[in-house]
Design a protein around this motif. Structure first.
Motif, PDB file in Angstrom:
ATOM      1  N   LEU A   9       0.809  -1.229   0.000  1.00  0.00           N
ATOM      2  CA  LEU A   9       0.000   0.000   0.000  1.00  0.00           C
ATOM      3  C   LEU A   9       0.837   1.272   0.000  1.00  0.00           C
ATOM      4  O   LEU A   9       0.348   2.328  -0.375  1.00  0.00           O
ATOM      5  N   THR A  10       2.108   1.177   0.378  1.00  0.00           N
ATOM      6  CA  THR A  10       2.976   2.359   0.308  1.00  0.00           C
ATOM      7  C   THR A  10       3.332   2.690  -1.144  1.00  0.00           C
ATOM      8  O   THR A  10       3.888   3.740  -1.418  1.00  0.00           O
TER       9      THR A  10
ATOM     10  N   THR B  99       0.920   2.688  -3.507  1.00  0.00           N
ATOM     11  CA  THR B  99      -0.369   2.966  -4.121  1.00  0.00           C
ATOM     12  C   THR B  99      -0.705   4.441  -3.933  1.00  0.00           C
ATOM     13  O   THR B  99      -0.089   5.137  -3.122  1.00  0.00           O
TER      14      THR B  99
ATOM     15  N   ALA C 269      -6.211   6.928   3.188  1.00  0.00           N
ATOM     16  CA  ALA C 269      -4.926   6.750   2.495  1.00  0.00           C
ATOM     17  C   ALA C 269      -3.756   6.932   3.457  1.00  0.00           C
ATOM     18  O   ALA C 269      -2.805   6.150   3.456  1.00  0.00           O
TER      19      ALA C 269
ATOM     20  N   ALA D 167      -0.395   5.328   1.935  1.00  0.00           N
ATOM     21  CA  ALA D 167      -0.543   5.491   0.485  1.00  0.00           C
ATOM     22  C   ALA D 167      -0.334   6.967   0.145  1.00  0.00           C
ATOM     23  O   ALA D 167      -0.491   7.842   1.001  1.00  0.00           O
TER      24      ALA D 167
END
Length: 177
Positions: A109-110, A112, A126, A131
């Protein structure tokens, strides 16, 4: 940077006013389909990520929304059908939908990006998973950035975009770095 996926909010980001509009009556902004196609062309997965509490009231169905998101060619859609009063983990700003996508698609997720128009839901969700955050000024974006900034004052978006197309262009440029 290798961006693995982009999450996109619906109401106020893809189209509409920021308020609920049933999928059969929803109109995307003139540039939204092209913006999503640019991500596809660049091999970046796209996921709709939206709170739709009207489903819990019987005003629409999950299937109505899945069909709509398929028509925009999203890779998948993550939809919270609950109201903000329900104690679910999926209603933004909680990260449940993002965590579900991460597990299902093995995403870091980092790597995205979340594109949305509401700081107190989209940007906070987020932020909670590290994110990248893009706030669009369409829908609730302008008021989210100004009169409602206190609700998410501790968070800074990575980029403030005029609209979804501007946000996607920023993502593509960021992905080339």
């Amino acid at each position: 940077m290798n961006i693995e996926a982009v999450f996109v909010d619906r109401d106020g980001t893809i189209g509409g006013t920021g308020h609920f509009i049933h999928p059969k009556d929803f109109t995307p902004y003139s540039f939204s389909r092209a913006a999503l196609q640019i991500l596809k062309y660049n091999n970046i997965k796209t996921f709709a990520c939206t709170n739709q509490h009207r489903i819990s009231r019987g005003e629409a169905t999950l299937d109505d929304f899945y069909k709509e998101f398929q028509s925009y060619e999203f890779d998948d859609a993550f939809i919270c059908p609950h109201s903000s009063d329900d104690d679910c983990n999926c209603h933004k700003p909680k990260p449940g939908m993002l965590l579900e996508a991460s597990k299902k698609y093995k995403l870091d997720l980092t790597k995205t990006v979340f594109i949305g128009d509401v700081g107190s839901t989209d940007m906070l969700a987020a932020h909670s998973v590290d994110a990248m955050k893009i706030l669009v000024l369409t829908g609730w974006g302008y008021s989210s950035l100004n009169q409602y900034r206190d609700k998410w004052a501790e968070i800074e978006p990575d980029y403030v975009a005029e609209n979804l197309l501007d946000a996607v262009k920023w993502v593509i440029n960021k992905n080339k770095v």
